[in-house]
Design a protein around this motif. Structure first.
Motif, PDB file in Angstrom:
ATOM      1  N   PHE A   1       5.933  -1.219  15.264  1.00 48.45           N
ATOM      2  CA  PHE A   1       5.444  -0.823  16.583  1.00 48.45           C
ATOM      3  C   PHE A   1       4.456   0.345  16.574  1.00 48.45           C
ATOM      4  O   PHE A   1       3.821   0.610  17.596  1.00 48.45           O
ATOM      5  CB  PHE A   1       6.633  -0.424  17.483  1.00 48.45           C
ATOM      6  N   GLY A   2       4.344   1.068  15.473  1.00 50.42           N
ATOM      7  CA  GLY A   2       3.610   2.330  15.488  1.00 50.42           C
ATOM      8  C   GLY A   2       2.175   2.224  15.023  1.00 50.42           C
ATOM      9  O   GLY A   2       1.618   1.148  14.822  1.00 50.42           O
TER      10      GLY A   2
ATOM     11  N   ILE B   1       0.833  -1.212   0.000  1.00 49.66           N
ATOM     12  CA  ILE B   1       0.000   0.000   0.000  1.00 49.66           C
ATOM     13  C   ILE B   1       0.861   1.252   0.000  1.00 49.66           C
ATOM     14  O   ILE B   1       0.468   2.279  -0.557  1.00 49.66           O
ATOM     15  CB  ILE B   1      -1.006   0.006   1.169  1.00 49.66           C
ATOM     16  N   LEU B   2       2.059   1.185   0.591  1.00 49.18           N
ATOM     17  CA  LEU B   2       2.955   2.340   0.521  1.00 49.18           C
ATOM     18  C   LEU B   2       3.321   2.647  -0.928  1.00 49.18           C
ATOM     19  O   LEU B   2       3.515   3.812  -1.296  1.00 49.18           O
ATOM     20  CB  LEU B   2       4.221   2.081   1.336  1.00 49.18           C
ATOM     21  N   ASP B   3       3.421   1.606  -1.747  1.00 49.21           N
ATOM     22  CA  ASP B   3       3.708   1.801  -3.176  1.00 49.21           C
ATOM     23  C   ASP B   3       2.464   2.232  -3.951  1.00 49.21           C
ATOM     24  O   ASP B   3       2.548   3.042  -4.871  1.00 49.21           O
ATOM     25  CB  ASP B   3       4.259   0.519  -3.789  1.00 49.21           C
TER      26      ASP B   3
ATOM     27  N   LEU C   1       9.067   4.815   8.885  1.00 50.29           N
ATOM     28  CA  LEU C   1       8.120   3.855   8.323  1.00 50.29           C
ATOM     29  C   LEU C   1       8.391   2.448   8.832  1.00 50.29           C
ATOM     30  O   LEU C   1       7.461   1.668   9.063  1.00 50.29           O
ATOM     31  CB  LEU C   1       8.175   3.895   6.795  1.00 50.29           C
ATOM     32  N   ALA C   2       9.653   2.129   9.033  1.00 52.75           N
ATOM     33  CA  ALA C   2       9.986   0.816   9.591  1.00 52.75           C
ATOM     34  C   ALA C   2       9.486   0.700  11.027  1.00 52.75           C
ATOM     35  O   ALA C   2       8.947  -0.337  11.438  1.00 52.75           O
ATOM     36  CB  ALA C   2      11.499   0.589   9.536  1.00 52.75           C
ATOM     37  N   PHE C   3       9.643   1.780  11.806  1.00 53.87           N
ATOM     38  CA  PHE C   3       9.142   1.788  13.182  1.00 53.87           C
ATOM     39  C   PHE C   3       7.619   1.644  13.188  1.00 53.87           C
ATOM     40  O   PHE C   3       7.044   0.891  13.981  1.00 53.87           O
ATOM     41  CB  PHE C   3       9.543   3.079  13.893  1.00 53.87           C
TER      42      PHE C   3
ATOM     43  N   SER D   1      14.879   0.480  17.239  1.00 51.36           N
ATOM     44  CA  SER D   1      14.106   1.101  16.166  1.00 51.36           C
ATOM     45  C   SER D   1      13.710   2.525  16.536  1.00 51.36           C
ATOM     46  O   SER D   1      13.785   3.440  15.712  1.00 51.36           O
ATOM     47  CB  SER D   1      12.863   0.261  15.869  1.00 51.36           C
ATOM     48  N   ALA D   2      13.303   2.734  17.793  1.00 48.76           N
ATOM     49  CA  ALA D   2      12.927   4.068  18.241  1.00 48.76           C
ATOM     50  C   ALA D   2      14.126   5.013  18.215  1.00 48.76           C
ATOM     51  O   ALA D   2      14.017   6.176  17.823  1.00 48.76           O
ATOM     52  CB  ALA D   2      12.334   3.999  19.644  1.00 48.76           C
ATOM     53  N   TRP D   3      15.297   4.504  18.629  1.00 50.46           N
ATOM     54  CA  TRP D   3      16.509   5.330  18.625  1.00 50.46           C
ATOM     55  C   TRP D   3      16.891   5.714  17.200  1.00 50.46           C
ATOM     56  O   TRP D   3      17.216   6.878  16.912  1.00 50.46           O
ATOM     57  CB  TRP D   3      17.645   4.566  19.293  1.00 50.46           C
ATOM     58  N   ARG D   4      16.845   4.756  16.270  1.00 51.24           N
ATOM     59  CA  ARG D   4      17.195   5.049  14.881  1.00 51.24           C
ATOM     60  C   ARG D   4      16.230   6.057  14.274  1.00 51.24           C
ATOM     61  O   ARG D   4      16.637   6.956  13.520  1.00 51.24           O
ATOM     62  CB  ARG D   4      17.191   3.756  14.055  1.00 51.24           C
ATOM     63  N   MET D   5      14.937   5.958  14.616  1.00 50.53           N
ATOM     64  CA  MET D   5      13.972   6.918  14.105  1.00 50.53           C
ATOM     65  C   MET D   5      14.270   8.300  14.658  1.00 50.53           C
ATOM     66  O   MET D   5      14.186   9.316  13.947  1.00 50.53           O
ATOM     67  CB  MET D   5      12.545   6.492  14.472  1.00 50.53           C
ATOM     68  N   SER D   6      14.611   8.384  15.955  1.00 51.68           N
ATOM     69  CA  SER D   6      14.952   9.682  16.557  1.00 51.68           C
ATOM     70  C   SER D   6      16.167  10.291  15.885  1.00 51.68           C
ATOM     71  O   SER D   6      16.221  11.506  15.634  1.00 51.68           O
ATOM     72  CB  SER D   6      15.217   9.509  18.047  1.00 51.68           C
TER      73      SER D   6
END
Length: 352
Positions: A171-172, A150-152, A165-167, A342-347
């Motif tokens: 988890f999101g 759906i993202l595509d 988007l991976a987070f 994942s949260a750290w990488r997104m931050s």
């Protein structure tokens, strides 16, 4: 300990005229027989603005016409202005519905599993007249296995958003796309945080409830899941709008059977606290009879420790990070390192 909403000032939004509008026409309640809510000259414009931003102008117009709300002066002019706001909102709804039809056509050959929720679905399936429930975007629940597809298909702008988007996928809550200048919210979960970890939205795709737009059949969540989403939005969705609480009350009062099924799903998922908090706050904000069976059922739910603290984080409108971190204690031990990483990488991606 029972749920009690944190003390937040809603003084302007709690004007009696707005309350009267937000509860106007609710089914299964005694007919209005009290003194009308009065709007004086100084309050007329702020109330009109609140009604417009809360998208309850149609309900306010109905409350004025029924005598539940009265103006102290220039009543006809004020009602005309409210009607203008309402008709402007309806024009926007028609454009959004047209986009929804185009989107359904675009998604049909992809095999993506999706259901409409909130706005258009609630307007057409839960209100006696769709024009009473205005909305400003499209909300789709998407099967987790179809996330990349759906993202595509929409498509979602991925520029600088890879980790976010991976987070979201793991988890999101989901992601937002803009198409033709209009917003499409793609939901993997009904909310962010502790209670979202318990959402099992794959169950939403076992059935669907259809409604028609421009001769096309649109698949929506069934009533119990629409109600569950409304409850999550009301207490975990950010701004505590009167419209959000009206949705909870509208669906709970319109279909007692759907309310019972929603309780059953909530117990199965472990999110009874969310439903109880949403119903309790809806009944408080709209000043509905606390003796009603729905309110009594919510009052009977005792909300403990971590669930209570998580609700309080959202009630005080804490930061995205604080809301997301309410997930941590609810995740299995094996998922927690992945969540933190994942949260750290997104931050880092967002420089926050």
């Amino acid at each position: 300990m029972r749920w009690k909403q944190s003390v937040v000032s809603f003084a302007s939004r709690d004007h009696p005229a707005l309350i009267a509008a937000a509860r106007h026409g609710l089914p299964g309640l005694p007919a209005f027989d009290g003194p009308p809510a009065t709007i004086d000259a100084n309050d007329a414009e702020p109330i009109r603005i609140f009604a417009r931003t809360d998208r309850i102008s149609g309900l306010l117009a109905g409350a004025v016409r029924s005598g539940e709300v009265v103006f102290t002066s220039d009543a006809d002019a004020h009602l005309e202005s409210i009607d203008d706001d309402w008709h402007t909102a309806l024009h926007a709804c028609v454009l959004i519905e047209a986009l929804l039809v185009r989107l359904a056509d675009r998604l049909a050959p992809t095999g993506v599993r999706w259901r409409v929720t909130k706005g258009a679905a609630v307007a057409h399936l839960d209100y006696p007249e769709p024009t009473l429930r205005n909305f400003a975007d499209i909300d789709l629940v998407v099967h987790a296995d179809d996330w990349e597809a759906i993202l595509d298909a929409v498509p979602v702008d991925r520029s600088g958003r890879t980790r976010a988007l991976a987070f979201a996928h793991r988890f999101g809550k989901g992601a937002t796309a803009m198409v033709d200048g209009m917003e499409i919210d793609l939901h993997l979960r009904f909310a962010l945080g502790r209670f979202a970890t318990r959402n099992r939205l794959a169950e939403c795709f076992d059935t669907a409830e259809p409604f028609e737009l421009a001769g096309r059949t649109i698949s929506a969540l069934t009533a119990e899941f629409r109600l569950l989403h409304a409850c999550h939005h009301a207490v975990l969705g950010g701004e505590a709008e009167l419209r959000a609480f009206r949705d909870v009350a509208q669906m709970a009062l319109t279909s007692p059977a759907a309310m019972e099924r929603a309780w059953d799903v909530a117990r199965s998922w472990g999110v009874e606290a969310v439903v109880a908090a949403a119903v309790t706050e809806a009944w408080r904000r709209l000043r509905l009879p606390v003796s009603h069976p729905v309110a009594l059922a919510a009052e009977g739910i005792v909300i403990h420790g971590a669930d209570r603290r998580a609700l309080e984080v959202f009630a005080r409108r804490a930061s995205f990070r604080r809301q997301a971190l309410t997930s941590l204690g609810a995740l299995p031990l094996w998922q927690r390192p992945g969540f933190i990483h994942s949260a750290w990488r997104m931050s880092m991606e967002h420089g926050s």
